[in-house]
Design a protein around this motif. Structure first.
Motif, PDB file in Angstrom:
ATOM      1  N   SER A   1     -22.609  32.540  51.214  1.00 52.29           N
ATOM      2  CA  SER A   1     -23.812  32.473  52.301  1.00 52.29           C
ATOM      3  C   SER A   1     -23.436  31.383  53.491  1.00 52.29           C
ATOM      4  CB  SER A   1     -24.878  31.688  51.235  1.00 52.29           C
ATOM      5  OG  SER A   1     -25.824  31.189  52.099  1.00 52.29           O
ATOM      6  N   GLY A   2     -24.229  31.808  54.693  1.00 43.16           N
ATOM      7  CA  GLY A   2     -24.065  30.992  55.642  1.00 43.16           C
ATOM      8  C   GLY A   2     -25.302  29.866  55.663  1.00 43.16           C
ATOM      9  N   LYS A   3     -26.190  29.843  54.785  1.00 46.72           N
ATOM     10  CA  LYS A   3     -27.082  29.067  54.802  1.00 46.72           C
ATOM     11  C   LYS A   3     -26.537  27.507  54.059  1.00 46.72           C
ATOM     12  CE  LYS A   3     -30.241  32.114  56.491  1.00 46.72           C
ATOM     13  NZ  LYS A   3     -30.591  31.812  58.067  1.00 46.72           N
ATOM     14  N   ARG A   4     -27.123  26.537  54.790  1.00 46.47           N
ATOM     15  CA  ARG A   4     -26.958  25.340  53.827  1.00 46.47           C
ATOM     16  C   ARG A   4     -27.787  25.357  52.754  1.00 46.47           C
ATOM     17  NH1 ARG A   4     -23.291  22.437  55.112  1.00 46.47           N
ATOM     18  NH2 ARG A   4     -23.941  20.709  53.946  1.00 46.47           N
ATOM     19  N   SER A   5     -28.671  25.834  52.901  1.00 44.54           N
ATOM     20  CA  SER A   5     -29.857  25.811  51.691  1.00 44.54           C
ATOM     21  C   SER A   5     -29.489  26.440  50.268  1.00 44.54           C
ATOM     22  CB  SER A   5     -31.222  26.278  52.218  1.00 44.54           C
ATOM     23  OG  SER A   5     -30.954  27.749  52.391  1.00 44.54           O
ATOM     24  N   GLY A   6     -28.596  27.552  50.345  1.00 42.03           N
ATOM     25  CA  GLY A   6     -28.107  27.939  49.077  1.00 42.03           C
ATOM     26  C   GLY A   6     -27.634  29.253  49.390  1.00 42.03           C
ATOM     27  N   PHE A   7     -27.272  29.913  48.141  1.00 38.15           N
ATOM     28  CA  PHE A   7     -26.727  31.215  48.088  1.00 38.15           C
ATOM     29  C   PHE A   7     -27.496  32.434  48.640  1.00 38.15           C
ATOM     30  CE2 PHE A   7     -24.981  35.070  45.690  1.00 38.15           C
ATOM     31  CZ  PHE A   7     -23.724  35.121  46.315  1.00 38.15           C
ATOM     32  N   ILE A   8     -28.476  33.004  47.911  1.00 42.37           N
ATOM     33  CA  ILE A   8     -29.550  33.967  47.964  1.00 42.37           C
ATOM     34  C   ILE A   8     -30.498  33.819  47.045  1.00 42.37           C
ATOM     35  CG2 ILE A   8     -29.825  36.468  47.939  1.00 42.37           C
ATOM     36  CD1 ILE A   8     -26.784  36.685  48.255  1.00 42.37           C
ATOM     37  N   ALA A   9     -31.658  33.646  47.480  1.00 43.79           N
ATOM     38  CA  ALA A   9     -32.955  33.358  46.788  1.00 43.79           C
ATOM     39  C   ALA A   9     -33.688  34.861  46.356  1.00 43.79           C
ATOM     40  CB  ALA A   9     -33.927  32.807  47.563  1.00 43.79           C
ATOM     41  N   GLY A  10     -32.560  35.782  45.714  1.00 43.14           N
ATOM     42  CA  GLY A  10     -33.155  37.035  45.405  1.00 43.14           C
ATOM     43  C   GLY A  10     -33.886  38.057  46.374  1.00 43.14           C
ATOM     44  N   ALA A  11     -34.647  38.925  45.822  1.00 50.69           N
ATOM     45  CA  ALA A  11     -35.159  39.994  46.663  1.00 50.69           C
ATOM     46  C   ALA A  11     -36.264  39.370  47.605  1.00 50.69           C
ATOM     47  CB  ALA A  11     -35.895  41.233  45.710  1.00 50.69           C
ATOM     48  N   ASP A  12     -36.505  39.996  48.465  1.00 49.09           N
ATOM     49  CA  ASP A  12     -37.487  39.743  49.475  1.00 49.09           C
ATOM     50  C   ASP A  12     -39.032  40.136  48.803  1.00 49.09           C
ATOM     51  OD1 ASP A  12     -39.388  39.156  51.700  1.00 49.09           O
ATOM     52  OD2 ASP A  12     -38.165  39.758  52.978  1.00 49.09           O
ATOM     53  N   ILE A  13     -39.637  38.873  48.085  1.00 52.48           N
ATOM     54  CA  ILE A  13     -40.816  39.324  47.284  1.00 52.48           C
ATOM     55  C   ILE A  13     -41.923  39.971  48.245  1.00 52.48           C
ATOM     56  CG2 ILE A  13     -42.409  38.333  45.915  1.00 52.48           C
ATOM     57  CD1 ILE A  13     -40.436  36.211  45.064  1.00 52.48           C
ATOM     58  N   ALA A  14     -41.745  39.673  49.401  1.00 49.07           N
ATOM     59  CA  ALA A  14     -42.899  40.539  50.204  1.00 49.07           C
ATOM     60  C   ALA A  14     -42.621  41.816  50.373  1.00 49.07           C
ATOM     61  CB  ALA A  14     -42.821  39.864  51.634  1.00 49.07           C
TER      62      ALA A  14
ATOM     63  N   CYS B   1     -29.052  30.021  43.307  1.00 52.06           N
ATOM     64  CA  CYS B   1     -28.494  31.606  43.179  1.00 52.06           C
ATOM     65  C   CYS B   1     -29.620  32.240  42.276  1.00 52.06           C
ATOM     66  CB  CYS B   1     -27.100  31.407  42.689  1.00 52.06           C
ATOM     67  SG  CYS B   1     -26.329  33.243  42.282  1.00 52.06           S
ATOM     68  N   LEU B   2     -30.524  32.899  42.958  1.00 50.17           N
ATOM     69  CA  LEU B   2     -31.788  33.414  42.333  1.00 50.17           C
ATOM     70  C   LEU B   2     -31.574  34.779  42.111  1.00 50.17           C
ATOM     71  CD1 LEU B   2     -34.400  31.284  44.025  1.00 50.17           C
ATOM     72  CD2 LEU B   2     -32.966  30.482  42.042  1.00 50.17           C
ATOM     73  N   GLY B   3     -32.307  35.532  41.046  1.00 46.99           N
ATOM     74  CA  GLY B   3     -32.639  36.880  40.857  1.00 46.99           C
ATOM     75  C   GLY B   3     -31.736  37.819  41.357  1.00 46.99           C
ATOM     76  N   GLY B   4     -32.035  38.704  42.476  1.00 46.29           N
ATOM     77  CA  GLY B   4     -31.099  39.618  42.894  1.00 46.29           C
ATOM     78  C   GLY B   4     -29.914  38.909  43.731  1.00 46.29           C
ATOM     79  N   GLY B   5     -29.846  37.649  43.860  1.00 45.84           N
ATOM     80  CA  GLY B   5     -28.774  36.922  44.534  1.00 45.84           C
ATOM     81  C   GLY B   5     -27.603  36.809  43.317  1.00 45.84           C
ATOM     82  N   LEU B   6     -28.234  36.294  42.241  1.00 44.73           N
ATOM     83  CA  LEU B   6     -27.556  36.232  41.075  1.00 44.73           C
ATOM     84  C   LEU B   6     -26.817  37.691  40.557  1.00 44.73           C
ATOM     85  CD1 LEU B   6     -26.098  34.668  38.736  1.00 44.73           C
ATOM     86  CD2 LEU B   6     -28.366  34.574  37.642  1.00 44.73           C
ATOM     87  N   GLU B   7     -27.770  38.546  40.727  1.00 43.80           N
ATOM     88  CA  GLU B   7     -27.282  40.169  40.550  1.00 43.80           C
ATOM     89  C   GLU B   7     -26.225  40.505  41.485  1.00 43.80           C
ATOM     90  OE1 GLU B   7     -30.331  42.876  38.294  1.00 43.80           O
ATOM     91  OE2 GLU B   7     -31.539  41.652  40.365  1.00 43.80           O
ATOM     92  N   LEU B   8     -26.151  40.014  42.588  1.00 47.94           N
ATOM     93  CA  LEU B   8     -25.058  40.484  43.521  1.00 47.94           C
ATOM     94  C   LEU B   8     -23.829  39.668  43.077  1.00 47.94           C
ATOM     95  CD1 LEU B   8     -25.114  42.239  46.066  1.00 47.94           C
ATOM     96  CD2 LEU B   8     -25.118  40.287  47.518  1.00 47.94           C
ATOM     97  N   ALA B   9     -23.845  38.274  42.701  1.00 42.70           N
ATOM     98  CA  ALA B   9     -22.897  37.512  42.316  1.00 42.70           C
ATOM     99  C   ALA B   9     -22.187  38.172  41.104  1.00 42.70           C
ATOM    100  CB  ALA B   9     -23.247  36.099  42.029  1.00 42.70           C
ATOM    101  N   LEU B  10     -23.004  38.733  40.326  1.00 42.75           N
ATOM    102  CA  LEU B  10     -22.595  39.270  38.908  1.00 42.75           C
ATOM    103  C   LEU B  10     -21.648  40.544  39.264  1.00 42.75           C
ATOM    104  CD1 LEU B  10     -25.460  38.832  36.527  1.00 42.75           C
ATOM    105  CD2 LEU B  10     -23.332  37.724  36.183  1.00 42.75           C
TER     106      LEU B  10
END
Length: 700
Positions: free
Chosen positions: A80-93, A133-142
């Motif tokens: 991720s290029g965000k300092r906040s973290g890796f990926i926060a999963g799918a876009d719930i919207a 590293c949440l939800g869909g982000g963790l699935e991408l990492a897996l």
């Protein structure tokens, strides 16, 4: 468009590979290759503070993977290029309001094809994970061959809290990668795990520091990092009979916490693993199950609640310079407020005339810190921040003073008279009163403009909501500082006007009093509690009353009876119990007897009926309508989110007013009228229903 992603990466401390122009870039992704032909793929979603996996993001990733397939690299590093973290999963919207299962499955298949394409790359792939590293982000990492974690990262599959389960292959990949029981526990609870735990179970291959990422990534690409396996139990659980037995145990444990008719997702997840674990079709079955859950009311209501939670959280953004908190009152509430503030990094002093009460606080705080903080050093620092102030000196240095003494007007006035002259001029004076209007509390204050209410709920560490109460003389600055303080300690401030009971206690009291009235009619407490549990409450009203304390319930009920007509009479036997010291959980006996903190309930209690559930729940809903009509709360959404996060009101129903929308305003009014005819005028529908009936939209 030029430089949108690239310029965002300049000057960062995160290791992003070679400092060269990208060989490929889109709106959200960029790809570059180092001198060893290792590709670095960076996600920095445009215009957002965190990365999420929208359709556009996945479509771009698919295009980029095509580039890598056409010209293979020695290895790929994904980060991720965000300092906040890796990926926060799918876009719930993207998920909100989706009710067509066929269309959902088409979208899921398209997204899963991208993740599978990453999984199938013919060279080593490495996910570098910092922050969340949440939800869909963790699935991408897996889907990568290796996972490298930075200290402080967290790994979560939160889908279960939205009435869902993983939908992009997480169920299959996680249960194959690590011990299936660890994997299922992680997905069924939605709890985060830390890097050391993730390494121990085999979810990540290495935990390291940022300065070592470049070397670690190169080692992974070269195959020099050992990958973990699932172990003996994983092999045993590959056998269908063993898996079926384990699944039955999971169902039984889940049933203790969530009923299948209310929350179908955990049961669907268990069934998926039990029937298809280890089989090739688990990927497809997972997507089908996800789509079926998403179109259901539970998932859509929980997604709605998620957005309400986020909306309230944003209102509490921490822009505060508050650093020191002084709490007056070392009872359970005062002590827990002080401990929570210290846990969240604030310097806290706490005083009480009863020095014995102060002595007990350190033990309760230590227990909290042990539960919430992993590192011993963090626990020590939190304890160091909590000062037992026997001489009440902290009030002179505090940025905010919180009064948490017993719920008596005279005692609170005495505290204010003693403390106010010693406070800093800009300090906020906050009261934790649960029911006393601030117009009464402000009498005698030299600066009533800095008085606000901050009504916490018990247990402080579990219930996120705080009622932020203002009166007509509260300054905007005091309210703003109090709101920021809530954000500083990760609490949700629900703005309410000063009124008897405010919102939560005003709505909850008729619910609890109706339960006491039923007890007066010789209905078993177990039967009453079961009626509430069948509706979806996390705990029945009899047990809630015991946990709150029958003395506190009596105080609030008596105060509200002075200004609210439509409340049941307080039973005489309740006053007798309080006089005898039978106060509930804290005394070991109340409406139930308690052993090791648990109520002793009889097994042979009569079954409740639907009328009993209406008798409990509809007075609460009716009171919410009254609060809205009187302007105590600004809008329907705030009522729903407040009642869910302060009382646990059945989250899968979306809140009391959303429940009324779904059931139909006319149907609720008719039911209230029927109860009024049978049980008395306390059930009379509030005048606010007339205006609400036309405006209620069950889709929103």
């Amino acid at each position: 468009m030029a430089g949108t992603v690239w310029s965002a990466l300049q000057g960062r401390e995160l290791e992003m590979g070679p400092g060269i122009a990208p060989s490929w870039k889109g709106k959200n992704w960029l790809l570059k290759r180092d001198a060893d032909d290792v590709a670095w793929l960076i996600l920095d979603r445009a215009g957002e503070s965190v990365n999420t996996l929208s359709e556009a993001v996945l479509s771009e990733l698919d295009e980029c993977l095509g580039q890598l397939e056409a010209r293979p690299a020695k290895g790929l590093v994904l980060r991720s290029g965000k300092r906040s973290g890796f990926i926060a999963g799918a876009d719930i919207a993207d998920l909100r309001g989706m009710r067509d299962a066929k269309k959902i499955k088409v979208r899921l298949n398209r997204a899963a094809a991208v993740v599978n394409r990453l999984d199938a790359l013919a060279f080593p792939t490495v996910a570098v994970i910092h922050g969340f590293c949440l939800g869909g982000g963790l699935e991408l990492a897996l889907a990568c061959d290796y996972r490298l974690a930075l200290r402080g990262a967290s790994f979560v599959f939160p889908e279960i809290k939205l009435g869902l389960h993983p939908g992009l292959g997480g169920t299959a990949r996680l249960t194959r990668l690590i011990d299936p029981l660890e994997a299922m526990t992680m997905m069924l609870t939605g709890r985060s795990i830390s890097p050391p735990k993730a390494k121990a179970v085999g979810l990540v291959d290495l935990v390291t520091e940022e300065r070592h990422i470049l070397a670690a990534a190169r080692a992974a690409v070269a195959g020099k990092i050992k990958r973990s396996g699932g172990g003996l139990r994983a092999r045993a659980l590959s056998l269908a009979p063993v898996r079926k037995y384990a699944a039955e145990k999971m169902r039984a444990k889940t049933q203790e916490k969530a009923r299948q008719e209310h929350y179908p997702a955990p049961y669907a997840l268990i069934d998926l693993w039990a029937r298809h674990g280890g089989a090739a079709d688990l990927f497809q079955k997972e997507r089908e199950s996800f789509a079926d859950l998403l179109v259901g009311d539970t998932a859509q209501n929980l997604i709605r609640v998620f957005f309400l939670h986020e909306k309230l959280k944003k209102l509490a953004a921490d822009h505060s310079d508050l650093r020191h908190v002084h709490v007056i009152g070392a009872g359970v509430m005062g002590g827990d407020i002080a401990a929570w503030c210290a846990l969240k990094g604030l310097e806290v002093s706490i005083s009480d005339l009863d020095h014995t009460g102060l002595a007990k606080i350190a033990k309760r705080a230590s227990d909290l810190f042990s539960r919430k903080l992993d590192a011993p050093a963090e626990r020590r620092h939190a304890l160091d921040r909590l000062i037992l102030d026997f001489n009440n000196l902290g009030v002179e240095r505090a940025d905010i003073v919180i009064e948490a003494v017993p719920e008596r007007l005279d005692i609170k006035h005495d505290v204010f008279r003693a403390m106010e002259p010693r406070m800093r001029r800009e300090a906020v004076l906050a009261t934790n009163t649960s029911s006393i209007p601030l117009e009464e509390l402000r009498q005698g204050l030299q600066r009533p403009d800095r008085l606000v209410g901050l009504h916490f709920f018990n247990p402080v560490a579990s219930l996120e909501l705080v009622e932020l109460v203002r009166h007509d003389q509260s300054s905007d600055d005091a309210v703003a500082r109090a709101r920021s303080f809530c954000g500083r300690i990760d609490r949700l401030p629900a703005s309410v006007a000063s009124a008897p009971g405010f919102l939560v206690n005003r709505a909850l009291t008729p619910y609890l009093l109706e339960a006491l009235t039923m007890l007066d009619e010789d209905v078993w407490p177990e039967t009453i509690d079961e009626a509430a549990l069948r509706f979806g409450m996390p705990m029945g009203p009899a047990e809630v009353a015991d946990r709150v304390g029958l003395d506190i319930c009596l105080e609030v009920a008596d105060r509200l009876k002075e200004s609210v007509d439509l409340l049941p009479e307080v039973p005489t036997w309740l006053r007798d119990k309080v006089k005898k010291g039978e106060l509930g959980l804290k005394s070991g006996k109340g409406l139930y007897e308690y052993s090791a903190g648990k109520p002793k309930k009889r097994d042979a209690a009569p079954e409740p009926d639907d009328a009993m559930t209406d008798r409990l729940v509809l007075p609460l809903v009716n009171a919410c309508v009254e609060c809205l009509r009187k302007g105590i709360v600004a809008d329907q959404d705030l009522i729903d989110v407040a009642m869910i996060f302060a009382t646990g009101f059945a989250p899968f129903r979306g809140g009391p007013l959303h429940y009324a929308k779904t059931r139909g305003a006319e149907a609720v009014v008719t039911a209230l009228q029927g109860l009024s005819q049978k049980h008395g005028s306390r059930f009379a529908p509030d005048a606010g229903w007339a205006a609400l009936g036309e405006s209620f939209d069950p889709i929103s």
